[in-house]
Design an enzyme around this catalytic site. Structure first.
Site, mmCIF file in Angstrom:
data_model
loop_
_atom_site.group_PDB
_atom_site.id
_atom_site.type_symbol
_atom_site.label_atom_id
_atom_site.label_comp_id
_atom_site.label_asym_id
_atom_site.label_seq_id
_atom_site.Cartn_x
_atom_site.Cartn_y
_atom_site.Cartn_z
ATOM 1 N N CYS A 86 -36.563 -31.981 92.178
ATOM 2 C CA CYS A 86 -36.799 -32.661 93.461
ATOM 3 C C CYS A 86 -38.231 -32.427 93.947
ATOM 4 O O CYS A 86 -39.159 -32.980 93.376
ATOM 5 C CB CYS A 86 -35.747 -32.223 94.483
ATOM 6 S SG CYS A 86 -35.639 -33.342 95.895
ATOM 7 N N HIS A 178 -30.299 -32.677 91.749
ATOM 8 C CA HIS A 178 -30.255 -31.211 91.876
ATOM 9 C C HIS A 178 -29.203 -30.590 90.958
ATOM 10 O O HIS A 178 -28.043 -30.475 91.368
ATOM 11 C CB HIS A 178 -29.917 -30.832 93.316
ATOM 12 C CG HIS A 178 -31.046 -31.039 94.271
ATOM 13 N ND1 HIS A 178 -31.999 -30.077 94.522
ATOM 14 C CD2 HIS A 178 -31.375 -32.095 95.045
ATOM 15 C CE1 HIS A 178 -32.868 -30.529 95.419
ATOM 16 N NE2 HIS A 178 -32.512 -31.757 95.753
ATOM 17 N N GLU A 180 -28.809 -27.514 90.301
ATOM 18 C CA GLU A 180 -28.353 -26.218 90.846
ATOM 19 C C GLU A 180 -27.259 -26.381 91.891
ATOM 20 O O GLU A 180 -26.607 -25.418 92.269
ATOM 21 C CB GLU A 180 -29.542 -25.436 91.407
ATOM 22 C CG GLU A 180 -30.017 -25.817 92.796
ATOM 23 C CD GLU A 180 -30.865 -27.087 92.851
ATOM 24 O OE1 GLU A 180 -30.929 -27.814 91.834
ATOM 25 O OE2 GLU A 180 -31.440 -27.370 93.919
#
Lengths: 204, 85, 660
Positions: A86, A178, A180
């Site tokens: 990002c 994302h 994560e």
């Protein structure tokens, strides 16, 4: 293997990125934007967030940090992977480490939603959360050697449906979604594995 | 030391789709004000800088604009006015 | 005209101040009283009525209150930002988030979730679209940037809010109980101010928010938000509050330096001396009273032990985050509030006079409300539900909020009507939701909001453990508003004791009035549930041919136990509580999410907030009533049949289309 997460002033995805790397089997340091010694790390992560508030443009100010120069040197040694998620992807593009630029989303709004992605014949879901994620490239030939992560249904007007790209030669991976956020959280543990497994594979 | 005030605008290159501009175009068309227009949008910066001379100040403003205010792949800048205080 | 009159202190209140002070305040002091004895800071019309909810020692006298899980405290609070949003919606909503985040941060708690309750006017009005765009953008720009996920929220459209948007925002934070910093100052300490420079923005915001809006309300009363500085401030405060030399922490909100330092002194029973020339300011020409009242954002105040080492430690952290700070005063034994500017004493007041404004009594008279019955066929009811903007998906709003930053969000509003966070610190789950309901009778409105929240949490496997609230009302000098307020508060009190749910924090917003428009009583609840058993949370897909049951609810607590049991033993795929649009509405929202329809035959399809629960399952359920099944592409109840595709299209796309 050792990884680091760079905490630029304003980065806000540092903790969960660190936790994800731990789960993926790395030992992890959090370093700041002034660090220039990256010798120990086989994975260097520029996390999501709003470095310097993204006040002039996303990633614009962060590219002047000392750590960016160190990353450029590190790439030459070809013994590590650089990952930008990002805002990290935006910084990599602004710093000319990856080719292209990220423009404001076509609908001019922040978009937070789950998207279907295609990468190396695999399809999977990850969340996106950005205001400036419309990937732009003036000439597709400039990234013809890159491996692409593509949106199945383009959410933001990205050129060629590009959600992320991997520069194999220099081992630099940048993506707007994302990983994560779909890896360490109960009931949300799937999509991120594809990305982290890929990185581990590349480091083998 | 002299003080100069620079007014600078940055904008997306013409060939890049600019959704903000399109919104203005669409509303203008919908209101039947004009049907033939192209709108680009950008940002405005006013920079006060102290320097020995205008030439030195120009050089610095050029560098600031190129390296910080824009990304040359997608944007251009234009110094629209300089004043000495 | 006298100064106090220009500052909107009524003759009556001015007289009360003179009586307590036993003299006339000087001009500088008059400025201070105009802020501290305003409705916004002083809660003068509400304070007598909001302090005796059910409690469990939840730090309810601090900036926010908490519930406990293991050795952690979960602090949360909701706050209104209605007046600023009405005149400058973008900055107003930004600083609304900024303000509420500081209320949990000041205790040292890390902010981990946001939610909001937004009430707008009719979508047919152009002004409503402007408010929606700007307020959503403000919350998005600020909340996303500071890295706190907005995991849930509610949006209501109602023409009574056409010119008075209601913006209530909630923050939830976590901290180990032993690490909490309180806001009571200690004697012989220094007072340090950290963060943005003090400027003239947001001047007099407190007295501005304490009056009825007029159309010429000045935008200067609005503060300007700076999320990047706030992000650094959050990180810095979390680090600074770990220093043992820090003895108290307080945020700067309404009435800035004045209210934060006087409250620290008042709570800590000590004297404060301030030296205003030390404050780092935006401009040199700022006046002393402006420094005191400025509501410049992104600032926090601390008391710290008076020694070089302590300041060195503080300095190091401030530098790391590139934040300015200044030592602006000190504390002593006593009860005085003294302010100096360049060695000149501007005021010396008893801090108790400053912090104890006159409190009004409110009248309460029971009202009999006529029951309204409308005779409509179920077909008519269905169509009016589908066409109601309040029924439609609000995705165009919540998709602008980052819902997963920090990586704790197990379910957000993308998939659920409550937000669910995983707390790795306690290995448990938090369920969060906001709920407002309306009724001619405020008692019934509060009852429905409370019970529907309770049941909604139960349906996801959570037990309601704590409540915060925003009490949004019109002018409290109006007798019917007084009565509505007291009836609403009394009902919340009754329910909090009945279900032993502490009301840990709250906020009152009066004067939501403009010209002859006023808002209806709007009691927004922020409800926090806890689930410590992961098995009780279910993520399973609804399929065609699944059966639909009704679980009759005779006793709320018994039903809760039955449902927890069904969830833990994976006997059900989904439990749905019944909301504003009745059984059909709640069931429809759920099935459309999975792109499915249903076929049922039962009764009371549209009665809102029923006690019963809907169960969806592939199993047989004992002691529940089978009412139908999940089907592919139709919505069928009794003799009414609709194409799912058409309904789905309206549900998901109508509001996006309307906003264009």
């Amino acid at each position: 293997m050792k990884a680091c997460v760079i905490n630029f002033l304003g980065s806000n995805c540092v903790i969960e990125t660190k936790d994800s790397l731990l789960k993926a089997g790395f030992s992890v340091d959090i370093i700041n934007q002034n660090e220039t010694n990256l010798a120990d790390y086989s994975l260097i992560v520029l996390p999501g967030g709003f470095s310097y508030g993204d006040y002039v443009s996303c990633g614009r100010i962060a590219k002047f940090s000392p750590v960016i120069g160190a990353i450029k040197e590190k790439i030459k040694q070809k013994n590590s992977i650089i990952l930008g998620i990002c805002n990290g992807f935006q910084i990599l593009c602004e710093a000319n480490i990856l080719y292209g630029a990220l423009l404001e989303n076509e609908n001019q709004k922040f978009i937070s939603k789950d998207v279907d992605l295609i990468f190396k014949d695999k399809t999977f879901k990850l969340p996106i959360a950005h205001h400036q994620g419309r990937y732009y490239i003036d000439d597709i030939n400039k990234i013809k050697d890159y491996e692409l992560i593509k949106y199945k249904n383009n959410p933001n007007g990205s050129y060629y449906d590009i959600a992320g790209l991997y520069d194999k030669k220099n081992k630099v991976l940048g993506l707007m979604p994302h990983p994560e956020r779909n890896y360490i959280t109960p009931f949300k543990e799937e999509g991120g594995k594809i990305i982290f497994d890929f990185i581990k594979e590349e480091l083998r | 030391m002299k003080i100069f005030v620079y007014k600078i605008i940055t904008k997306l290159k013409e060939e890049i789709k600019n959704p903000q501009g399109e919104v203005v175009e669409n509303i203008v068309k919908r209101l039947s004000v004009s049907s033939n227009l192209k709108v680009n949008t950008g940002k405005f910066y006013e920079i006060k800088i102290s320097d020995e001379s205008r030439i030195e100040a120009d050089k610095k403003i050029e560098k600031i604009s190129k390296e910080i205010l824009i990304n040359p792949l997608i944007e251009t800048f234009e110094i629209i006015n300089v004043e000495e205080l | 005209m006298k100064l106090y009159q220009r500052l909107n202190i009524s003759d009556f209140l001015y007289q009360k101040i003179v009586e307590k002070l036993k003299r006339e305040p000087n001009d500088f002091e008059t400025y201070l009283f105009s802020a501290m004895h305003s409705e916004h800071c002083g809660y003068m019309h509400s304070k007598k009525y909001i302090n005796d909810f059910y409690k469990e020692n939840n730090y309810e006298n601090e900036n926010s209150g908490c519930i406990r899980i293991k050795d952690y405290c979960i602090f949360f609070k909701m706050e209104s930002h209605n007046h600023p949003c009405a005149i400058e919606p973008y900055q107003g909503s930004m600083t609304g988030i900024g303000g509420i985040v500081r209320d949990v941060l000041s205790l040292g708690a890390k902010p981990i979730a946001l939610s909001n309750s937004l009430k707008f006017g009719s979508l047919d009005k152009l002004k409503t679209k402007y408010y929606i765009d700007e307020i959503t953008r403000g919350i998005s720009d600020y909340g996303n940037s500071i890295g706190v996920p907005t995991i849930t929220g509610e949006t209501i459209f109602d023409k009574r809010f056409n010119n008075l948007p209601i913006v209530n925002v909630l923050t939830l934070g976590i901290i180990k109980e032993e690490d909490i910093k309180l806001s009571s100052a200690k004697e012989d300490n220094l007072i340090v101010l950290l963060g943005s420079k003090t400027g003239v923005d947001g001047l007099n915001g407190a007295s501005f928010a304490s009056g009825v809006l007029d159309e010429n309300a000045s935008r200067q009363s609005v503060q300007i938000g700076d999320p990047y500085t706030k992000k650094r401030l959050i990180d810095a405060v979390l680090e600074i509050n770990k220093l043992k030399e820090i003895t108290a922490c307080q945020d700067l909100g309404a009435s800035g330096i004045l209210s934060s330092t006087s409250e620290m002194a008042y709570k800590g029973n000590c004297t404060v001396e301030l030296y205003l020339e030390k404050v780092h300011t935006q401009i040199d020409s700022i006046k002393p009273e402006e420094i005191m009242l400025s509501e410049s954002q992104e600032r926090m105040a601390f008391t710290i032990e008076n020694n070089v080492k302590a300041i060195e430690k503080f300095d190091k952290i401030a530098k790391k985050y590139e934040l300015d700070y200044s030592v602006i005063g000190k504390t002593q034994k006593g009860h005085d509030y003294k302010v100096y500017y360049n060695n000149k004493l501007l005021c010396s007041l008893d801090v108790r006079v400053l912090c104890e404004p006159y409190l009004f009594d409110l009248e309460k008279k029971e009202i009999k409300t006529p029951q309204l019955f409308t005779k409509k066929s179920s077909l008519e009811k269905f169509l009016s539900m589908i066409n109601d903007d309040n029924f439609s998906s609000k995705e165009f709003i919540y998709s602008q909020f980052d819902q997963e930053v920090q990586g704790r969000t197990s379910f957000s509003q993308k998939e659920n009507s409550i937000g669910i966070l995983y707390l790795k610190e306690t290995e448990s789950f938090i369920g969060l939701l906001n709920q407002t309901t309306f009724d001619i009778n405020p008692k019934k409105a509060v009852y429905n909001a409370f019970m529907s929240s309770y049941r909604k949490l139960v349906s996801f496997g959570f037990e309601l453990k704590g409540i915060t609230n925003c009490l949004n009302f019109a002018n409290p000098e109006n007798l019917s508003v007084q009565s509505d307020f007291r009836i609403a508060v009394d009902e919340l009190k009754r329910l909090s004791f009945l279900y032993k749910v502490p009301v840990v924090s709250g906020n009152v917003s009066f004067y939501n009035e403009i010209k002859d428009e006023k808002i209806p009583p709007a009691v927004t609840l922020g409800c926090v549930g806890v689930c410590e058993n992961k098995n009780r949370i279910i993520k399973s897909k609804i399929n065609k041919n699944d059966k639909i049951y009704i679980l009759k609810n005779h006793d709320e607590i018994k039903s809760k136990e039955i449902i927890f049991n069904l969830l833990e033993n994976k006997k059900v795929k989904k439990v749905i509580s019944i909301g504003q649009f009745g059984l059909i509405g709640s069931l429809l929202k759920e099935t459309l999410f999975y792109n499915l329809g249903f076929k049922i035959s039962y009764k009371n399809y549209f009665e809102p907030y029923q006690k019963d629960y809907i169960l969806i399952t592939a199993n047989e359920i004992e002691n529940a009533i089978l009412i139908g099944e999940i089907v592919d592409d139709k919505i069928i109840f009794d003799n009414n049949t609709f194409e799912k595709e058409k309904i789905k299209n309206i549900y998901f796309n109508k509001l996006t289309e309307k906003m264009k």
